[in-house]
Motif scaffolding. Structure first.
Motif, PDB file in Angstrom:
ATOM      1  N   SER A  82      -2.385 -10.571  21.267  1.00  0.00           N
ATOM      2  CA  SER A  82      -3.393 -11.623  21.366  1.00  0.00           C
ATOM      3  C   SER A  82      -4.780 -11.081  21.040  1.00  0.00           C
ATOM      4  O   SER A  82      -5.601 -11.765  20.413  1.00  0.00           O
ATOM      5  CB  SER A  82      -3.375 -12.239  22.762  1.00  0.00           C
ATOM      6  OG  SER A  82      -3.682 -11.257  23.744  1.00  0.00           O
ATOM      7  N   ASN A 111      -6.896 -12.431  17.709  1.00  0.00           N
ATOM      8  CA  ASN A 111      -7.890 -13.380  18.224  1.00  0.00           C
ATOM      9  C   ASN A 111      -7.262 -14.661  18.767  1.00  0.00           C
ATOM     10  O   ASN A 111      -7.761 -15.766  18.532  1.00  0.00           O
ATOM     11  CB  ASN A 111      -8.920 -13.726  17.143  1.00  0.00           C
ATOM     12  CG  ASN A 111      -9.743 -12.525  16.731  1.00  0.00           C
ATOM     13  OD1 ASN A 111      -9.967 -11.612  17.520  1.00  0.00           O
ATOM     14  ND2 ASN A 111     -10.174 -12.499  15.471  1.00  0.00           N
ATOM     15  N   LYS A 170      -0.407  -8.973  25.346  1.00  0.00           N
ATOM     16  CA  LYS A 170      -1.807  -8.652  25.612  1.00  0.00           C
ATOM     17  C   LYS A 170      -2.445  -8.009  24.392  1.00  0.00           C
ATOM     18  O   LYS A 170      -3.546  -8.393  23.964  1.00  0.00           O
ATOM     19  CB  LYS A 170      -1.889  -7.722  26.830  1.00  0.00           C
ATOM     20  CG  LYS A 170      -3.282  -7.185  27.116  1.00  0.00           C
ATOM     21  CD  LYS A 170      -4.249  -8.295  27.459  1.00  0.00           C
ATOM     22  CE  LYS A 170      -5.608  -7.721  27.829  1.00  0.00           C
ATOM     23  NZ  LYS A 170      -6.597  -8.793  28.129  1.00  0.00           N
ATOM     24  N   ASN A 216      -5.737 -16.134  22.545  1.00  0.00           N
ATOM     25  CA  ASN A 216      -5.566 -15.794  23.954  1.00  0.00           C
ATOM     26  C   ASN A 216      -4.092 -15.794  24.328  1.00  0.00           C
ATOM     27  O   ASN A 216      -3.252 -16.336  23.618  1.00  0.00           O
ATOM     28  CB  ASN A 216      -6.367 -16.750  24.851  1.00  0.00           C
ATOM     29  CG  ASN A 216      -5.943 -18.200  24.664  1.00  0.00           C
ATOM     30  OD1 ASN A 216      -4.789 -18.557  24.866  1.00  0.00           O
ATOM     31  ND2 ASN A 216      -6.895 -19.046  24.287  1.00  0.00           N
ATOM     32  N   THR A 228      -2.405 -17.294  26.660  1.00  0.00           N
ATOM     33  CA  THR A 228      -1.801 -18.599  26.928  1.00  0.00           C
ATOM     34  C   THR A 228      -1.382 -19.283  25.643  1.00  0.00           C
ATOM     35  O   THR A 228      -0.260 -19.810  25.538  1.00  0.00           O
ATOM     36  CB  THR A 228      -2.794 -19.497  27.696  1.00  0.00           C
ATOM     37  OG1 THR A 228      -3.170 -18.853  28.907  1.00  0.00           O
ATOM     38  CG2 THR A 228      -2.162 -20.840  28.007  1.00  0.00           C
TER      39      THR A 228
END
Length: 244
Positions: free
Chosen positions: A185, A189, A182, A191, A193
């Motif tokens: 990411s 920058n 978390k 995400n 996934t």
């Protein structure tokens, strides 16, 4: 690694009594818990020779520590890169005159890579400190060295070993698999996934090294293929009213 290897070599000669005690405890545990006959219990316990395992681990650590030539090569490479870094801004300034997007993309890549390394170091240190506190609290031999779970087994028996393995699993899963991605990411920058899929892709392609460098490699690909070509990210031009 050097401290770990030295500490492990110091601990190994002292664990013979613990190995014998572990064999005895294991026979009692298997006989009382599962009702296994004493002859079968003795065969199972005798087949588990922790000294062989620890000697093998010690040899592996010695092999890792003996590759001084690789460490020297890496050290020289870092020194040379540090020397060249003095001239790198001048080179970028020249390139920026004709390929400004490329220079901006590479500069951003360097910034994001530093952020990734900082976040990874912070969370790795948090996990290491938690593991160290647990091992010291349990009185495990060689808490600062390698094979903490096995050392806990020799110090406190099977319940301590299970507790250490469970604690390792919970902390690694919670911190490094849920919390760390978390923050990573957000700092680079990407995400969550894409960060997760990049780890799977690069580990399948390059093995453990790919898993370790998944985020920087993904950032590099994005910098070269996307950030260096800002015109590719723009939408198609629409014709103005009154023009064909």
């Amino acid at each position: 690694m050097w401290i770990s290897g030295v500490q492990l070599s110091w601990v190994l000669p002292q664990i013979t009594p613990q190995v014998a005690e572990f064999h005895a405890d294991l026979r009692v545990f298997l006989h009382n818990t599962f009702g296994i006959a004493d002859k079968q219990v003795r065969a199972i316990a005798d087949s588990i020779d922790l000294r062989v395992l620890l000697n093998t681990a010690s040899n592996l650590l010695g092999g890792v520590m003996s590759i001084g030539s690789g460490g020297l090569f890496l050290l020289l490479l870092v020194i040379f890169m540090g020397i060249d870094a003095n001239y790198f801004p001048t080179i970028l300034a020249v390139v920026k005159e004709k390929r400004a997007p490329v220079v901006v993309a590479l500069s951003n890549l360097a910034k994001l890579s530093r952020s990734f390394m900082i976040m990874t170091t912070i969370f790795g240190a948090i996990v290491a400190v938690l593991h160290l506190i647990l091992l010291l609290a349990l009185g495990a031999l060689g808490a600062l060295g390698a094979l903490g779970a096995i050392m806990a087994l020799l110090a406190g028996g099977l319940p301590t070993f299970i507790a250490v393995v469970a604690f390792y699993g919970v902390t690694n899963s919670l911190i490094q698999s849920l919390i760390q991605p978390k923050f990573v990411s957000g700092s680079v920058n990407l995400n969550m996934t894409l960060t997760f899929l990049s780890a799977i892709f690069w580990s399948a392609l390059l093995g453990p090294l790919g898993a370790l460098m998944a985020v920087p490699l993904t950032l590099f690909v994005r910098a070269v293929l996307v950030d260096a070509h800002p015109q590719a990210t723009k939408g198609p031009k629409t014709a103005k009213p009154g023009h064909g």
